[in-house]
Motif scaffolding. Sequence first.
Motif, short mmCIF file in Angstrom:
data_model
loop_
_atom_site.label_atom_id
_atom_site.label_comp_id
_atom_site.label_asym_id
_atom_site.label_seq_id
_atom_site.Cartn_x
_atom_site.Cartn_y
_atom_site.Cartn_z
N LYS A 1 47.19 30.38 110.63
CA LYS A 1 48.72 30.65 110.97
C LYS A 1 49.37 29.94 109.77
O LYS A 1 50.34 30.45 109.12
N GLN A 2 48.96 28.80 109.26
CA GLN A 2 49.67 28.23 108.11
C GLN A 2 49.25 28.85 106.92
O GLN A 2 50.50 29.14 106.23
N LEU A 3 48.35 29.32 106.93
CA LEU A 3 48.18 30.43 105.50
C LEU A 3 49.19 31.55 105.71
O LEU A 3 49.47 32.17 104.53
N GLU A 4 49.07 32.10 106.89
CA GLU A 4 49.66 33.46 107.14
C GLU A 4 51.18 33.46 106.68
O GLU A 4 51.79 34.09 106.23
N ARG A 5 51.78 32.14 107.11
CA ARG A 5 52.96 31.91 106.89
C ARG A 5 53.47 31.69 105.47
O ARG A 5 54.39 32.19 104.97
N LEU A 6 52.52 31.17 104.82
CA LEU A 6 52.58 31.03 103.25
C LEU A 6 52.67 32.54 102.67
O LEU A 6 53.41 32.65 101.59
N TYR A 7 51.55 33.37 102.90
CA TYR A 7 51.64 34.44 102.18
C TYR A 7 52.10 35.70 102.50
O TYR A 7 51.98 36.61 101.77
N PRO B 1 51.26 31.89 95.57
CA PRO B 1 51.27 30.35 95.55
C PRO B 1 49.89 29.64 96.37
O PRO B 1 49.18 30.27 96.67
N ILE B 2 49.91 28.28 95.87
CA ILE B 2 48.97 27.58 96.57
C ILE B 2 49.71 26.41 97.41
O ILE B 2 50.84 26.22 97.08
N PHE B 3 48.87 25.78 98.19
CA PHE B 3 49.60 24.73 99.09
C PHE B 3 49.13 23.26 98.20
O PHE B 3 48.07 23.37 97.68
N ILE B 4 50.19 22.56 98.31
CA ILE B 4 49.88 21.00 97.94
C ILE B 4 50.22 20.34 99.00
O ILE B 4 51.27 20.18 99.68
N THR B 5 49.33 19.60 99.70
CA THR B 5 49.49 18.56 100.78
C THR B 5 49.67 17.22 100.46
O THR B 5 49.00 16.68 99.64
N LEU B 6 50.90 16.50 100.77
CA LEU B 6 51.20 15.30 100.28
C LEU B 6 51.11 14.37 101.67
O LEU B 6 51.61 14.79 102.55
N ASN B 7 50.16 13.42 101.62
CA ASN B 7 49.97 12.55 102.86
C ASN B 7 50.67 11.21 102.63
O ASN B 7 50.49 10.50 101.45
N ILE C 1 53.25 21.99 101.00
CA ILE C 1 54.23 22.40 100.18
C ILE C 1 53.55 23.40 99.43
O ILE C 1 52.68 23.34 98.83
N GLY C 2 54.15 24.82 99.36
CA GLY C 2 53.43 25.90 98.70
C GLY C 2 54.39 26.17 97.50
O GLY C 2 55.57 26.26 97.32
N ILE C 3 53.43 26.08 96.53
CA ILE C 3 54.25 26.28 94.93
C ILE C 3 53.66 27.37 94.27
O ILE C 3 52.30 27.53 94.39
N ASN C 4 54.56 28.12 93.42
CA ASN C 4 53.64 29.05 92.85
C ASN C 4 53.70 28.74 91.07
O ASN C 4 54.21 27.67 90.92
N GLN C 5 53.45 29.71 90.63
CA GLN C 5 53.36 29.59 89.23
C GLN C 5 54.52 28.96 88.47
O GLN C 5 54.47 28.21 87.43
N LYS C 6 55.65 29.54 88.80
CA LYS C 6 56.87 29.11 88.24
C LYS C 6 57.42 28.03 88.90
O LYS C 6 58.61 27.66 88.78
N SER C 7 56.77 27.26 89.58
CA SER C 7 57.20 26.00 90.08
C SER C 7 58.08 26.21 91.17
O SER C 7 59.01 25.15 91.19
N MET C 8 58.11 27.26 91.69
CA MET C 8 59.08 27.27 92.86
C MET C 8 58.52 27.04 94.12
O MET C 8 57.45 27.46 94.41
N ILE C 9 59.14 26.63 95.04
CA ILE C 9 58.82 26.39 96.50
C ILE C 9 58.56 27.50 97.31
O ILE C 9 59.82 28.26 97.25
#
Lengths: 290, 248
Positions: free
Chosen positions: A113-119, A207-213, A239-247
């Motif tokens: 579900k988390q992946l689905e929300r991002l993509y 985008p890809i996910f960056i997880t901050l703990n 946080i999902g980040i894409n190539q243009k460093s957008m959230i």
Amino acid sequence: MQKISNTEIYFIENGINSNLRADGRSRNDYRHFSLETGEIIHASGSARLKISDTEVLVGVKAEIKEIKNAQSNNDKQQEDLKRFIFTVDCCQSASSEFTEQKRLDQYNIELAKQLERLYSHPSVVDVDKYLTIVPGKFYWNLCIDAMVLDSDGNLLDALSIAIRAALYNTVLPKIKVITSEYQEITFEVSEDPEDVISLKDAIENVPIFITLNQIGSQSSFIIDSTLQEELCINSKLCIGINQKSMICSIQKSSGMEGLEPQTIIQMIKSAKQIGVQIISTMDKALKLNP
Amino acid sequence: MSKLSYISPDGLRVDGRRSNEIRRLNIKMGVSNRADGSAYYEQGNTKILVTVYGPRESVNSKSLYDRAVVKCEFSMSSFSTTERKQRQKGTDRQATEIQNLIKQAFESTVHVQLYPRSQIDIFVQVLQSDGGLKSASINACTLALIDAGISMKDFVCACNTSCIDGIPVLDLNNIEERSGGPDLLLSINPQLGGVISLNMDSKVQQDLFESVLDLGVKGCQKIFTILSDQVKRYSTELMSNQQQLQQS
């Protein structure tokens, strides 16, 4: 289920507060990872990612989906608009946390579900350009199946990186649409294996996910956590980040504690930096080995 | 569409092999750090990952006081076959059948009486499937159990054979499996010489069966030489590593 003692928590927390983790990394260091693509020949695209002991395998399969009538109810329409279907399957052997079937199923669904929300946002992949066969009628659906073969923390980030690489590797056959007299539509699939549409250029905005703990004091947070570190997390921000460093997405999963807005801003800043770095290294590597 | 010819006039099969040849094996042992034993097994395009945990304490109190229990969990990835299929755990009949097959094969070969009140868990994960799933799974399990250091009487080597147009053929791939010939799954203890399991579900003349069985045994022996070579190479490597560590 894996457990951790109070002294171990103390050790990890203190280490992170002084910017030195158990494996010698600083808070913002990523582990080395290796990426392989095209291993599964039965899939349209595939990728295997290894970050230390974490190992995930992603296969993309393309299916043709027909949309029957456009004037159906809203729920159905929503369903029809989805071009990606995600499943995550954690092997029972991957971690001692996965031995209980019920928990495992829940965890699988949560990750998917988390992946689905991002993509699922329409701007991620240009649907009109790459995934449309007959506008309004036939589309390519991409079934993205991820398998967790081994787990040593940071699963969500690993999955998202592997999915991006698998999409890069994906090729769809070219299809010729033939409309007969009675508006019947038939397809002719090109038999030339070279004559395909590659999604190479389509992943620009993926985008890809960056997880901050956040561990220990409020302002200290780490990326790419190991399994041990994940056991003493106070709170977690994906946080999902894409190539243009957008959230592209921010998800604060429920943790033990809340986060201060100030910390969130800091987290986003470092996620942007790291995300762009990872994507650019990854793209460079993928372009070198097509 | 014309009927597919499985064997060309020159005696070559769809993937260019002769009738008595097996597909290329690619084997890696000790691929997982977490598990007690693991193996990655490739037979042609069939790719399997097996991890073994144990012998360890039984989770639920079904342990036997005089021997170990072997448990097997078989799962296939949804992208493993040409058509995508979502499999539900627990209701998949094919998976249950293979689980039982593996369990029975290894309960008879592992020295279970050496590990009383414990269980040995075998997890089989199919990454890609192109025929010969059962036999490949059994071979992969043998390697993983050896890697885990579990005491066994012998290897278990399995091979599937069939008969197409009257010619016995060895190690079928997915296309050949659909030819409708008698599919014979044979697993043996290659050194002790016992047959562990034998499944065939078709009617066949006895003399033809004999030649198919004969070929099957030869195939198993062939696989055995490759597997034991690999095991020897892997263990010499481990030993030399250990010696280096002791010296330094």
